[in-house]
Design a protein around this motif. Sequence first.
Motif, PDB file in Angstrom:
ATOM      1  N   VAL A   1       0.838  -1.202   0.000  1.00  0.00           N
ATOM      2  CA  VAL A   1       0.000   0.000   0.000  1.00  0.00           C
ATOM      3  C   VAL A   1       0.874   1.254   0.000  1.00  0.00           C
ATOM      4  CG1 VAL A   1      -1.712   1.315   1.321  1.00  0.00           C
ATOM      5  CG2 VAL A   1      -1.974  -1.156   1.059  1.00  0.00           C
ATOM      6  N   ALA A   2       1.963   1.228   0.762  1.00  0.00           N
ATOM      7  CA  ALA A   2       2.879   2.380   0.776  1.00  0.00           C
ATOM      8  C   ALA A   2       3.411   2.656  -0.628  1.00  0.00           C
ATOM      9  CB  ALA A   2       4.036   2.129   1.743  1.00  0.00           C
ATOM     10  N   GLU A   3       3.749   1.588  -1.351  1.00  0.00           N
ATOM     11  CA  GLU A   3       4.245   1.760  -2.714  1.00  0.00           C
ATOM     12  C   GLU A   3       3.163   2.351  -3.612  1.00  0.00           C
ATOM     13  OE1 GLU A   3       6.428  -0.737  -6.278  1.00  0.00           O
ATOM     14  OE2 GLU A   3       6.103  -1.705  -4.343  1.00  0.00           O
ATOM     15  N   LEU A   4       1.941   1.845  -3.499  1.00  0.00           N
ATOM     16  CA  LEU A   4       0.826   2.366  -4.307  1.00  0.00           C
ATOM     17  C   LEU A   4       0.567   3.843  -4.036  1.00  0.00           C
ATOM     18  CD1 LEU A   4      -1.740  -0.576  -4.141  1.00  0.00           C
ATOM     19  CD2 LEU A   4      -0.519   0.238  -6.168  1.00  0.00           C
ATOM     20  N   MET A   5       0.757   4.255  -2.792  1.00  0.00           N
ATOM     21  CA  MET A   5       0.495   5.642  -2.408  1.00  0.00           C
ATOM     22  C   MET A   5       1.699   6.555  -2.626  1.00  0.00           C
ATOM     23  SD  MET A   5      -1.865   5.150   0.966  1.00  0.00           S
ATOM     24  CE  MET A   5      -2.286   6.892   1.026  1.00  0.00           C
ATOM     25  N   GLY A   6       2.791   5.980  -3.112  1.00  0.00           N
ATOM     26  CA  GLY A   6       3.975   6.791  -3.351  1.00  0.00           C
ATOM     27  C   GLY A   6       4.776   7.083  -2.094  1.00  0.00           C
ATOM     28  N   HIS A   7       4.569   6.296  -1.032  1.00  0.00           N
ATOM     29  CA  HIS A   7       5.281   6.500   0.231  1.00  0.00           C
ATOM     30  C   HIS A   7       6.313   5.412   0.489  1.00  0.00           C
ATOM     31  CE1 HIS A   7       2.541   9.665   1.131  1.00  0.00           C
ATOM     32  NE2 HIS A   7       1.503   8.871   1.302  1.00  0.00           N
ATOM     33  N   SER A   8       6.645   4.660  -0.537  1.00  0.00           N
ATOM     34  CA  SER A   8       7.587   3.561  -0.348  1.00  0.00           C
ATOM     35  C   SER A   8       8.989   4.121  -0.085  1.00  0.00           C
ATOM     36  CB  SER A   8       7.611   2.676  -1.600  1.00  0.00           C
ATOM     37  OG  SER A   8       8.357   1.518  -1.356  1.00  0.00           O
ATOM     38  N   PRO A   9       9.638   3.661   0.990  1.00  0.00           N
ATOM     39  CA  PRO A   9      11.000   4.120   1.252  1.00  0.00           C
ATOM     40  C   PRO A   9      11.921   3.798   0.071  1.00  0.00           C
ATOM     41  CG  PRO A   9      10.131   2.919   3.136  1.00  0.00           C
ATOM     42  CD  PRO A   9       9.170   2.720   2.009  1.00  0.00           C
ATOM     43  N   ARG A  10      12.899   4.663  -0.176  1.00  0.00           N
ATOM     44  CA  ARG A  10      13.835   4.443  -1.285  1.00  0.00           C
ATOM     45  C   ARG A  10      14.730   3.253  -1.031  1.00  0.00           C
ATOM     46  NH1 ARG A  10      14.147  10.391  -0.829  1.00  0.00           N
ATOM     47  NH2 ARG A  10      15.713   9.956   0.721  1.00  0.00           N
ATOM     48  N   GLU A  11      14.962   2.968   0.248  1.00  0.00           N
ATOM     49  CA  GLU A  11      15.834   1.846   0.596  1.00  0.00           C
ATOM     50  C   GLU A  11      15.218   1.094   1.764  1.00  0.00           C
ATOM     51  OE1 GLU A  11      20.584   1.156   1.496  1.00  0.00           O
ATOM     52  OE2 GLU A  11      19.858   3.150   0.987  1.00  0.00           O
ATOM     53  N   MET A  12      15.202  -0.247   1.658  1.00  0.00           N
ATOM     54  CA  MET A  12      14.651  -1.084   2.724  1.00  0.00           C
ATOM     55  C   MET A  12      15.606  -2.227   3.035  1.00  0.00           C
ATOM     56  SD  MET A  12      10.586  -1.444   1.854  1.00  0.00           S
ATOM     57  CE  MET A  12      10.788  -2.001   0.180  1.00  0.00           C
ATOM     58  N   VAL A  13      15.729  -2.507   4.334  1.00  0.00           N
ATOM     59  CA  VAL A  13      16.554  -3.619   4.802  1.00  0.00           C
ATOM     60  C   VAL A  13      15.765  -4.343   5.888  1.00  0.00           C
ATOM     61  CG1 VAL A  13      18.668  -4.232   6.068  1.00  0.00           C
ATOM     62  CG2 VAL A  13      18.758  -2.485   4.284  1.00  0.00           C
ATOM     63  N   LEU A  14      15.882  -5.673   5.896  1.00  0.00           N
ATOM     64  CA  LEU A  14      15.295  -6.469   6.960  1.00  0.00           C
ATOM     65  C   LEU A  14      16.430  -7.182   7.686  1.00  0.00           C
ATOM     66  CD1 LEU A  14      12.360  -8.208   7.829  1.00  0.00           C
ATOM     67  CD2 LEU A  14      13.985  -9.902   7.075  1.00  0.00           C
ATOM     68  N   VAL A  15      16.514  -6.965   8.986  1.00  0.00           N
ATOM     69  CA  VAL A  15      17.419  -7.734   9.841  1.00  0.00           C
ATOM     70  C   VAL A  15      16.517  -8.741  10.526  1.00  0.00           C
ATOM     71  CG1 VAL A  15      18.908  -7.657  11.874  1.00  0.00           C
ATOM     72  CG2 VAL A  15      19.085  -5.859  10.138  1.00  0.00           C
ATOM     73  N   GLY A  16      16.705 -10.013  10.182  1.00  0.00           N
ATOM     74  CA  GLY A  16      15.783 -11.024  10.667  1.00  0.00           C
ATOM     75  C   GLY A  16      16.470 -12.212  11.300  1.00  0.00           C
ATOM     76  N   ILE A  17      15.647 -13.019  11.946  1.00  0.00           N
ATOM     77  CA  ILE A  17      16.131 -14.230  12.593  1.00  0.00           C
ATOM     78  C   ILE A  17      15.104 -15.339  12.408  1.00  0.00           C
ATOM     79  CG2 ILE A  17      15.146 -13.626  14.857  1.00  0.00           C
ATOM     80  CD1 ILE A  17      17.810 -14.897  16.029  1.00  0.00           C
ATOM     81  N   GLN A  18      15.612 -16.530  12.160  1.00  0.00           N
ATOM     82  CA  GLN A  18      14.755 -17.713  12.047  1.00  0.00           C
ATOM     83  C   GLN A  18      14.282 -18.100  13.448  1.00  0.00           C
ATOM     84  OE1 GLN A  18      13.583 -19.878   9.487  1.00  0.00           O
ATOM     85  NE2 GLN A  18      12.455 -20.739  11.212  1.00  0.00           N
ATOM     86  N   PRO A  19      12.959 -18.075  13.686  1.00  0.00           N
ATOM     87  CA  PRO A  19      12.459 -18.463  15.007  1.00  0.00           C
ATOM     88  C   PRO A  19      12.538 -19.977  15.210  1.00  0.00           C
ATOM     89  CG  PRO A  19      10.628 -18.003  13.529  1.00  0.00           C
ATOM     90  CD  PRO A  19      11.884 -17.676  12.776  1.00  0.00           C
ATOM     91  N   ALA A  20      12.637 -20.365  16.476  1.00  0.00           N
ATOM     92  CA  ALA A  20      12.545 -21.783  16.823  1.00  0.00           C
ATOM     93  C   ALA A  20      11.086 -22.149  17.028  1.00  0.00           C
ATOM     94  CB  ALA A  20      13.346 -22.090  18.079  1.00  0.00           C
ATOM     95  N   GLY A  21      10.330 -21.205  17.568  1.00  0.00           N
ATOM     96  CA  GLY A  21       8.925 -21.478  17.824  1.00  0.00           C
ATOM     97  C   GLY A  21       8.122 -20.206  17.977  1.00  0.00           C
ATOM     98  N   ILE A  22       6.919 -20.249  17.427  1.00  0.00           N
ATOM     99  CA  ILE A  22       5.973 -19.142  17.574  1.00  0.00           C
ATOM    100  C   ILE A  22       4.761 -19.735  18.283  1.00  0.00           C
ATOM    101  CG2 ILE A  22       4.519 -17.475  16.364  1.00  0.00           C
ATOM    102  CD1 ILE A  22       7.429 -16.905  15.852  1.00  0.00           C
ATOM    103  N   GLY A  23       4.714 -19.550  19.563  1.00  0.00           N
ATOM    104  CA  GLY A  23       3.596 -20.066  20.348  1.00  0.00           C
ATOM    105  C   GLY A  23       3.386 -19.158  21.541  1.00  0.00           C
TER     106      GLY A  23
END
Length: 165
Positions: free
Chosen positions: A109-131
């Motif tokens: 939606v941000a991209e459609l509205m023209g509000h998409s950041p010029r640069e995006m990064v995700l710092v992520g981690i593989q979870p062991a469990g989501i409960g």
Amino acid sequence: MNPCDTSAAILVLGIGNLVMGDDGAGVRVVQELRKRYLFPPHVEIMDGGTLGLDLLPKLEGIGRLLVVDAVETGGEPGTLVRLMGEELPIALQTKVSPHQMGLKDLLAVAELMGHSPREMVLVGIQPAGIGMGVELSPHVAGRLEEMISNVVTNLNEWGVEAHPV
């Protein structure tokens, strides 16, 4: 975008649910960043929780977005990832938890509205469990310091200096 351009607004967005085990990793990282560091005024460190599309106004005027989250990588629990640009929406195709669909929709939606950041990064981690539970698994808890360091390193690459409190 010039890596030393410190005038562009930057949002560091921790995503997740603190009562769903490893899903809360992103929120815990931004909480620690707020406790430990001071950032320049153009950098906002935000606990986005599970807000999804409610975060849309926060993306207006943002030049760079750094998302911190638990993400399904197919790897071993505790595996760290750094995804950039177009890799980010692709990574969100595999849902780890309900909030990720909200993040995917938010970016679309941000991209459609023209509000998409010029640069995006995700710092992520593989979870062991989501409960249900407020504790992180040992796999994820043992990597939080490295996640915090990865966020600070990324900000340094963008010309932002984090000052220890």
